[in-house]
Write an enzyme that holds these catalytic residues in place. Structure first.
Site, PDB file in Angstrom:
ATOM      1  N   LEU A 152      29.243  49.140  47.225  1.00 59.40           N
ATOM      2  CA  LEU A 152      30.008  49.277  48.465  1.00 59.40           C
ATOM      3  C   LEU A 152      31.345  48.584  48.250  1.00 59.40           C
ATOM      4  CD1 LEU A 152      27.088  49.909  49.291  1.00 59.40           C
ATOM      5  CD2 LEU A 152      27.528  48.765  51.470  1.00 59.40           C
ATOM      6  N   ILE A 153      32.349  49.373  47.910  1.00 55.15           N
ATOM      7  CA  ILE A 153      33.624  48.819  47.450  1.00 55.15           C
ATOM      8  C   ILE A 153      34.672  48.885  48.559  1.00 55.15           C
ATOM      9  CG2 ILE A 153      34.379  51.027  46.451  1.00 55.15           C
ATOM     10  CD1 ILE A 153      35.655  49.300  44.169  1.00 55.15           C
ATOM     11  N   LYS A 169      27.835  46.115  59.709  1.00 57.39           N
ATOM     12  CA  LYS A 169      27.233  46.011  58.374  1.00 57.39           C
ATOM     13  C   LYS A 169      25.921  46.787  58.305  1.00 57.39           C
ATOM     14  CE  LYS A 169      30.140  43.407  56.086  1.00 57.39           C
ATOM     15  NZ  LYS A 169      29.819  42.034  55.666  1.00 57.39           N
ATOM     16  N   GLY A 213      29.494  42.671  47.638  1.00 60.67           N
ATOM     17  CA  GLY A 213      30.174  41.465  47.171  1.00 60.67           C
ATOM     18  C   GLY A 213      29.962  40.275  48.083  1.00 60.67           C
ATOM     19  N   GLN A 255      27.481  36.750  56.854  1.00 60.41           N
ATOM     20  CA  GLN A 255      26.859  36.457  55.561  1.00 60.41           C
ATOM     21  C   GLN A 255      26.033  35.171  55.585  1.00 60.41           C
ATOM     22  OE1 GLN A 255      30.010  36.753  52.626  1.00 60.41           O
ATOM     23  NE2 GLN A 255      30.505  38.835  53.253  1.00 60.41           N
ATOM     24  N   CYS A 308      53.972  56.101  35.398  1.00 61.53           N
ATOM     25  CA  CYS A 308      52.964  55.309  34.694  1.00 61.53           C
ATOM     26  C   CYS A 308      52.443  56.173  33.558  1.00 61.53           C
ATOM     27  CB  CYS A 308      51.824  54.881  35.626  1.00 61.53           C
ATOM     28  SG  CYS A 308      50.821  56.257  36.224  1.00 61.53           S
TER      29      CYS A 308
END
Length: 482
Positions: free
Chosen positions: A183-184, A265, A287, A296, A456
């Protein structure tokens, strides 16, 4: 050119069958990564190491760098493989190789030997060390903590002169463990946790919950693509983007202020679990670190976990923020995270740190779960290798040019290290350097009467950043692809 790949020590203590499987997978991973540099390259596996042989000397540095970023490799030895006849021949070859390196230094000689010979490893060390000491007047022998250690390997009738040793990232080869879904968010924590699972041998797919529009998704795509390209490009992975704005809107309207964070969440875990089940992924990765924010705490994490049977891995659970940022700096995601646009649609004025299950469930009874089902059903699933292609299709308003006009300036947006290693010089046009992670804060300081052609090396970052600047109101940007 030849490299000897040394295995991560935990691989060597596995049973014979498991060790062989790990080595086979690592060999395949190395081939998959290095074929982009040299198609004639040979990768040969042995019981104790893996050999990489390549003919294109121009790709030496690129191949060496790529090897140091493949999970499962403890270190890499760059060697010169030559035949020898006797111990004196070994000494002469060592003298030619190491004379300049040993001038004015203390040294010792260390030899590893395989095969049948008339001499032992210690005898070679003494003979070569004594000869080097006699023939290099400014050098002297020091067996403990010398300035230079001369590493030699003797195998049958071949001598390996070790030109350099380079540390790998260790861990297990990707593919030796099962797939996970990360889960980014693009911040420090999710990038580091994704890396840690890749290093442990998992193929990491990415799931992004978009709370803030296209600019946020562009930034997160960059992070995911960077992590995959740098550490996990031996395998295909998915990037799944879920538009979570309807869910956030429903939470804001239906859920009590103090419970919003935990409910959000829980909704994310529900959605990610559905995605994981769809693609046969065994675990989720987050994370989260204990006590870092209100959601958390142990009580709240337990309530979040309760909504799904899918295993949730939290590799950073005991890490403090400073440690996480240091790891992000080491793997190269710090600059992404520092400039990542932060969006939080659910901000509680007084979030609970010890949510009560009955109260959370009562709040969720007001939630329309068809909204959650719909956003998961409409999730955008992309092969991460196609991010560049999809970006080009989506960003139709960003023009890509191969030439330049009198009012154009090329803007090199690569990182500082990349610019130093390979400076961009284009005849007939000015080139200005501004790393991608400074564009959001520094682009407005540039001369806005000019047209800026973002460049780039691969063209992915330039198109993504051009879209981002367009969304910020800058119309004088294009992507440059010569």
């Amino acid at each position: 050119m030849k490299f000897i790949i040394k295995l991560f020590p935990e691989i060597t203590i596995k049973s014979q069958s498991v060790r062989l499987r790990f080595i086979k997978i690592l060999t395949g991973n190395i081939r998959n990564v290095l074929k982009h540099y040299d198609e004639t390259l040979a990768v040969v596996r042995h019981w104790d190491n893996i050999e990489v042989r390549a003919k294109d000397e121009n790709q030496r540095l690129a191949i060496r760098d790529a090897l140091t970023r493949i999970p499962g490799i403890h270190h890499i030895l760059e060697v010169e493989d030559v035949p020898f006849t006797d111990m004196h021949d070994i000494f002469e070859k060592a003298l030619a190789q190491y004379r300049e390196q040993l001038e004015g230094k203390t040294f010792c000689v260390r030899v590893k030997r395989r095969g049948k010979h008339e001499f032992s490893s210690i005898e070679v060390e003494r003979y070569v060390g004594g000869g080097l000491n006699q023939h290099i007047e400014s050098a002297r022998v020091k067996l403990t903590n010398p300035d230079v250690t001369v590493h030699l390997e003797v195998e049958d009738d071949r001598l390996l002169l070790i030109k350099g040793r380079y540390e790998g990232i260790g861990g297990f080869p990707i593919g030796t463990q099962e797939d996970v879904l990360s889960l980014i968010s693009g911040g420090f924590d999710s990038g580091v946790s994704s890396y840690m699972l890749m290093r442990r041998g998992c193929r990491v797919h990415y799931c992004f919950f978009n709370l803030g529009g296209a600019a946020h998704e562009i930034g997160v795509r960059q992070v995911a693509h960077y992590l995959w390209n740098r550490f996990g490009s031996s395998h295909r992975v998915r990037f799944v983007a879920i538009n979570f704005e309807p869910v956030v809107g429903e939470i804001l309207e239906k859920v009590d202020d103090g419970q919003m964070g935990v409910v959000l969440k829980r909704m994310m875990v529900r959605a990610a679990s559905k995605v994981a089940e769809r693609y046969g992924v065994q675990a989720l990765v987050t994370g989260e670190a204990l006590g870092q924010v209100s959601s958390q705490t142990l009580t709240n994490l337990r309530l979040i976990d309760n909504v799904s049977d899918t295993l949730i891995l939290r590799p950073l659970i005991s890490y403090d923020k400073e440690h996480i940022i240091n790891l992000a700096r080491q793997i190269g995601t710090e600059d992404f995270a520092r400039t990542m646009p932060e969006y939080c649609g659910v901000i509680s004025k007084s979030p609970t740190v010890k949510a009560i299950k009955a109260k959370i469930e009562a709040e969720e009874e007001n939630f329309d779960f068809s909204i959650l089902d719909k956003v998961v059903e409409e999730a955008n699933n992309v092969d991460i290798r196609e991010i560049a292609q999809q970006t080009q299709q989506e960003v139709v308003e960003v023009e890509t040019v191969s030439g330049f006009g009198p009012n154009d300036v090329i803007l090199d947006i690569r990182s500082v290290d990349e610019q130093d290693d390979k400076p961009l010089k284009v005849e007939g046009v000015d080139v200005v350097s501004l790393p991608f992670y400074k564009l959001s804060t520094k682009f407005g300081d540039l001369d806005q009467s000019k047209t800026w052609l973002l460049w780039c090396e691969r063209g992915v970052m330039s198109r993504l950043q051009a879209l981002y600047l367009r969304e910020q109101g800058f119309e004088n940007v294009k992507a440059y692809r010569p």
